[in-house]
Write an enzyme that holds these catalytic residues in place. Structure first.
Site, PDB file in Angstrom:
ATOM      1  N   HIS A  74      15.902  -2.993  -3.465  1.00  0.00           N
ATOM      2  CA  HIS A  74      14.661  -3.550  -2.921  1.00  0.00           C
ATOM      3  C   HIS A  74      14.846  -4.845  -2.135  1.00  0.00           C
ATOM      4  O   HIS A  74      13.860  -5.426  -1.695  1.00  0.00           O
ATOM      5  CB  HIS A  74      13.654  -3.809  -4.047  1.00  0.00           C
ATOM      6  CG  HIS A  74      13.078  -2.559  -4.636  1.00  0.00           C
ATOM      7  ND1 HIS A  74      11.989  -1.901  -4.105  1.00  0.00           N
ATOM      8  CD2 HIS A  74      13.449  -1.828  -5.724  1.00  0.00           C
ATOM      9  CE1 HIS A  74      11.711  -0.836  -4.839  1.00  0.00           C
ATOM     10  NE2 HIS A  74      12.582  -0.770  -5.825  1.00  0.00           N
ATOM     11  N   LYS A 126       0.631 -12.646   0.273  1.00  0.00           N
ATOM     12  CA  LYS A 126       1.892 -12.161  -0.295  1.00  0.00           C
ATOM     13  C   LYS A 126       2.525 -13.337  -1.022  1.00  0.00           C
ATOM     14  O   LYS A 126       2.042 -14.469  -0.903  1.00  0.00           O
ATOM     15  CB  LYS A 126       2.824 -11.649   0.815  1.00  0.00           C
ATOM     16  CG  LYS A 126       3.018 -12.648   1.964  1.00  0.00           C
ATOM     17  CD  LYS A 126       3.808 -12.069   3.125  1.00  0.00           C
ATOM     18  CE  LYS A 126       3.020 -11.094   3.950  1.00  0.00           C
ATOM     19  NZ  LYS A 126       3.618  -9.748   3.961  1.00  0.00           N
ATOM     20  N   ARG A 127       3.604 -13.101  -1.773  1.00  0.00           N
ATOM     21  CA  ARG A 127       4.270 -14.217  -2.423  1.00  0.00           C
ATOM     22  C   ARG A 127       4.684 -15.260  -1.392  1.00  0.00           C
ATOM     23  O   ARG A 127       5.012 -14.929  -0.245  1.00  0.00           O
ATOM     24  CB  ARG A 127       5.495 -13.729  -3.208  1.00  0.00           C
ATOM     25  CG  ARG A 127       5.145 -12.959  -4.478  1.00  0.00           C
ATOM     26  CD  ARG A 127       4.383 -13.805  -5.486  1.00  0.00           C
ATOM     27  NE  ARG A 127       5.217 -14.773  -6.149  1.00  0.00           N
ATOM     28  CZ  ARG A 127       5.776 -14.603  -7.356  1.00  0.00           C
ATOM     29  NH1 ARG A 127       5.571 -13.500  -8.045  1.00  0.00           N
ATOM     30  NH2 ARG A 127       6.517 -15.535  -7.889  1.00  0.00           N
ATOM     31  N   LYS A 161       9.241 -15.072   4.268  1.00  0.00           N
ATOM     32  CA  LYS A 161       7.981 -14.458   4.700  1.00  0.00           C
ATOM     33  C   LYS A 161       7.265 -15.310   5.754  1.00  0.00           C
ATOM     34  O   LYS A 161       6.306 -14.886   6.364  1.00  0.00           O
ATOM     35  CB  LYS A 161       7.067 -14.210   3.488  1.00  0.00           C
ATOM     36  CG  LYS A 161       7.644 -13.150   2.526  1.00  0.00           C
ATOM     37  CD  LYS A 161       6.767 -12.957   1.315  1.00  0.00           C
ATOM     38  CE  LYS A 161       7.364 -12.017   0.289  1.00  0.00           C
ATOM     39  NZ  LYS A 161       7.257 -10.597   0.664  1.00  0.00           N
ATOM     40  N   THR A 217       4.509  -3.520   1.367  1.00  0.00           N
ATOM     41  CA  THR A 217       3.500  -2.482   1.104  1.00  0.00           C
ATOM     42  C   THR A 217       2.112  -3.016   1.446  1.00  0.00           C
ATOM     43  O   THR A 217       1.217  -2.235   1.785  1.00  0.00           O
ATOM     44  CB  THR A 217       3.525  -2.020  -0.367  1.00  0.00           C
ATOM     45  OG1 THR A 217       3.593  -3.161  -1.212  1.00  0.00           O
ATOM     46  CG2 THR A 217       4.718  -1.112  -0.634  1.00  0.00           C
ATOM     47  N   LYS A 244      -1.382  -1.316   3.334  1.00  0.00           N
ATOM     48  CA  LYS A 244      -2.755  -1.397   2.803  1.00  0.00           C
ATOM     49  C   LYS A 244      -3.714  -1.901   3.882  1.00  0.00           C
ATOM     50  O   LYS A 244      -4.822  -1.373   4.050  1.00  0.00           O
ATOM     51  CB  LYS A 244      -2.786  -2.306   1.564  1.00  0.00           C
ATOM     52  CG  LYS A 244      -2.026  -1.713   0.392  1.00  0.00           C
ATOM     53  CD  LYS A 244      -1.743  -2.731  -0.715  1.00  0.00           C
ATOM     54  CE  LYS A 244      -0.745  -2.158  -1.702  1.00  0.00           C
ATOM     55  NZ  LYS A 244      -0.261  -3.138  -2.689  1.00  0.00           N
TER      56      LYS A 244
END
Length: 808
Positions: free
Chosen positions: A344, A535-536, A541, A643, A647
């Protein structure tokens, strides 16, 4: 003369009479049998006494509850409440936050899909007493609060003490002629709790089994001295701490003893459970019928969700060799054919590398087994690549140099028959870089399985308005076959459909605006573009890139306040790992920018910045249907899949993103014209690494970037503490691994395109429709069907089981 009744028989009569006095006895028997049936025991001959006890207790409780409620009503002389607000009741339910970021949520989607595709599958994990922390924002800073999610009990779970299993730690090994024994261990009991996982309209209900740690009755009592009894009982907590709390790190490895204990705990208990089920002949039976383990891979598939359950490989070997007395070669063949590994992440700091010393102390037998696996593995490597010493070092399961460490990803690859990444670009990167040597040696093992999401939760349940509008056009079958969304393409120019899709989005935005006002006391413009990054919080990111756009847009509005700017409400949400200082500073920067922007009268409601506190599934279900723009802006090559991106796409948001993770495939499915792609590709990032990334070149060349950085550095957003963000600025200028400045210029230009399109609602909505129509690939049903056929050797089925009350 009849024999006098014993006290036991007398009590039995009184109990039955007591119940019969107020109830029909035949109804009682029916209820008892119903409860017995639902203790998961089909055959009464194999029900335990405890099963009967609980069936009776539940029957009696059920019969008492009506009277109980009536009594309380009588006491308070209150009419019963007749109308129940379903949404109010749903709000009572706690999120089971038993994972980090997307990994745990992905597993939940997979469970939904496995049940919906009729696959006989279990999901195993730990029943953490405290899940991912609740996030409070106090004076702009993240503060963590314990997530006591079990405080009021959990009605969905059922404890199964009859399947409790012992798990061993510490001790030492003894080598005997008849095999190896692991002795003098400390035992912790694993108590399973089962949660039902219903499939979609097929009457299938699978099981999620979560393990809770319990101290055995004699824990530390065997050798307590005078006065040591109390301490021995208190020390039971040490054993039970194993399932106390989730480690809250996402994409970061923390090599703590308790964490390794957790990983082995879930693996050992689960394998014992799997082997117990394999050995028995039929449901509910305890008779051992199977002893030939060569059939294990035909009956059982174990999918390792990242390296956290990697201990399944040495543990299965220990069980087969030490306990079941199989030859090593036979056991190894069974192990490899049974196990498969999903990777992952490619971030080096996230890869698990456990110190050998810790293993020697906590799991001495497993260390010996890993050494033997490695010895045989390196023999095979040496035979294939004679004289290539460097390759041997790179491919070893044991990393030498300084403290010896076990590379868990290497263990997973060697001990599995299939290895997969979670998006095509990620799987390609694994083969080209991180696992290149392993791919060259065993290319047949490597596959791709692009992640997916369940449309039941992430469309039908969270966005019923949109689901309804879709169903009116193409029917309801898309819920179990998401590829049918392609049928929406023919409505892309249909005025009524365009209007309906836009109307649902506007309603969702209005609802969320009300929610924001209630919970955040912020009034926002529901006609503004809802720009979301949830998101985290992590440097890769690039929430910081988003911040730089916000500041740039703010500066532009201030510079030309009379221009027609596209109004935006930028919302950023996500938790920072408690020990991740930079991530916590990023949150503080976001809240600081919000304090300035939101209180500037020149800007008004044309730009608002909101940090969404305590982002979790419940909040995602509200905010995702309300968003217009989805920010998926990680540095190319760092996000394995994502993911959340899927969504947002399914719920009618457009994506601004880099060519990273599943964004690449989203662009393919929706069409490049219908997604806002910007920035470096993986090849550009590699080229920049070779050349050398120098942030100051961008800083000096781009005046708006320089202005934004100078404002952050000079205290514009923190006037009371001008140097509050100096560490962030220093990182961005001198050691930014994720190259924020390199993508800044293209990101700003891309955001200008977003603004321009938003001013044309009809064209915007057409692109939204193309995106929804392109979502079919991103159903977790497709993902799971591929795992089933290509890794597990199973065939999914849409067959409907008969309901329990159907006449068979």
């Amino acid at each position: 003369m009849s024999k006098p009744l014993s006290d036991h028989d007398r009590r039995k009569q009184i109990s039955v009479r007591g119940l019969a006095g107020v109830e029909n006895i035949s109804q009682l028997k029916l209820d008892f049998n119903r409860h017995l049936h639902f203790t998961l025991v089909k055959d009464r001959n194999v029900a335990t006494r405890r099963d009967y006890y609980f069936a009776l207790a539940n029957t009696v409780r059920e019969h008492l509850i009506g009277r109980w409620i009536r009594t309380q009503q009588h006491y308070y002389e209150k009419d019963p409440k007749l109308g129940l607000d379903m949404e109010e009741l749903e709000d009572m339910e706690e999120d089971a936050g038993l994972g980090n970021g997307g990994l745990g949520r992905l597993a939940a989607c997979f469970l939904d899909s496995m049940a919906s595709l009729g696959l006989a599958a279990y999901g195993y994990g730990i029943r953490y007493e405290f899940g991912i922390f609740n996030q409070k924002i106090i004076n702009g800073w993240q503060v963590e609060e314990a997530d006591d999610w079990l405080r009021y009990g959990n009605p969905w779970e059922k404890a199964r003490p009859e399947y409790m299993r012992p798990v061993n730690f510490y001790g030492r090994t003894e080598h005997h002629p008849d095999g190896v024994k692991w002795v003098d261990t400390q035992v912790v009991l694993a108590l399973p709790y089962d949660t039902p996982i219903p499939g979609y309209r097929n009457n299938v209900v699978n099981t999620m089994r979560l393990w809770s740690a319990k101290a055995p009755c004699d824990f530390n009592l065997k050798d307590f001295n005078v006065g040591g009894y109390i301490q021995a009982v208190l020390d039971r907590n040490l054993a039970e701490n194993i399932s106390r709390v989730l480690y809250p790190n996402d994409n970061f490895f923390e090599g703590k003893e308790l964490r390794l204990k957790q990983e082995y705990f879930v693996v050992s208990a689960t394998l014992q459970d799997i082997i117990r089920r394999f050995k028995v002949s039929k449901f509910g039976s305890r008779e051992i019928a199977r002893t030939d383990f060569s059939k294990l891979p035909d009956k059982v598939a174990i999918q390792l969700n990242d390296t956290h359950p990697a201990m399944a490989i040495p543990e299965l070997m220990r069980v087969l060799v030490d306990e079941e007395k199989l030859e090593w070669e036979k056991a190894w063949d069974i192990c490899v054919r049974t196990c498969a590994y999903t990777n992952h992440t490619v971030l080096p700091e996230a890869l698990e590398r456990w110190p050998v010393d810790l293993f020697a102390y906590l799991l001495p037998r497993h260390l010996e087994i890993i050494y033997e696996i490695n010895r045989r593995h390196l023999e095979r490597v040496a035979a294939k690549y004679p004289g290539d010493h460097d390759r041997l070092c790179r491919m070893s399961l044991i990393e030498e140099g300084g403290q010896k460490k076990i590379n868990m990803a290497h263990l997973c690859i060697v001990g599995s028959h299939a290895v997969n990444g979670v998006a095509q670009i990620h799987s390609d990167i694994l083969k080209a870089t991180v696992f290149k040597d392993f791919y060259e040696m065993e290319p047949h093992k490597f596959q791709n399985k692009t992640n997916g999401i369940t449309p039941r939760r992430w469309l039908v349940m969270c966005n019923p308005g949109l689901a309804e509008v879709i169903a009116e056009r193409i029917g309801e079958d898309f819920i179990r076959d998401l590829d049918q969304l392609k049928g929406l393409c023919k409505y892309v120019n249909d005025e009524a459909f365009i209007r309906d899709v836009a109307k649902v989005k506007q309603e969702n935005k209005m609802k969320f605006a009300v929610h924001l006002e209630e919970h955040y006391k912020v009034k926002i413009n529901p006609n503004s573009m809802f720009d979301l990054q949830v998101k985290r919080i992590h440097e890769y990111k690039r929430q910081l890139l988003n911040c730089l756009h916000i500041i740039t847009y703010y500066n532009r509005i201030k510079k030309e306040p009379n221009k027609q700017w596209t109004p935006r409400t930028v919302m950023i949400g996500g938790k920072a790992a408690p020990g991740y200082h930079t991530a916590k500073m990023i949150i503080r920067l976001i809240t600081a920018i919000g304090e300035v922007v939101n209180n500037d009268p020149v800007v008004g409601d044309r730009l608002k910045v909101i940090f969404l506190e305590n982002y979790r599934v419940t909040l995602a279900e509200r905010v995702i249907p309300a968003s217009d723009l989805s920010e998926q802006i990680s540095t190319a090559g760092t996000e394995a899949s994502g993911t959340g991106n899927m969504k947002f796409m399914l719920n009618g948001a457009l994506t601004i993103g880099t060519m990273d993770g599943a964004n690449v495939e989203m662009a393919e499915e929706a069409g490049m014209d219908n997604i806002f792609i910007f920035g470096m590709r993986v090849e550009d990032v590699d080229a920049l690494d070779k050349k050398g990334y120098h942030a100051e070149e961008y800083y000096n060349r781009l005046p708006e970037l320089k202005q934004a950085i100078d404002q952050i550095a000079g205290g514009f957003f923190s006037p009371k503490q001008p140097d509050l963000f100096k560490e962030i600025v220093n990182m961005l200028m001198h050691h930014d691994r994720f190259k924020v400045f390199a993508d800044y210029e293209d990101y700003i230009k891309c955001q200008e395109k977003v603004n321009a399109l938003y001013k044309n609602p009809k064209e915007w909505t057409k692109k939204v429709i193309y995106n929804i129509a392109g979502c079919g690939k991103f159903s977790s049903d497709r993902t799971i069907a591929q795992y089933a056929r290509e890794i597990w050797g199973m065939e999914p089925t849409l067959e409907k089981l008969p309901a329990p009350d159907d006449k068979q």
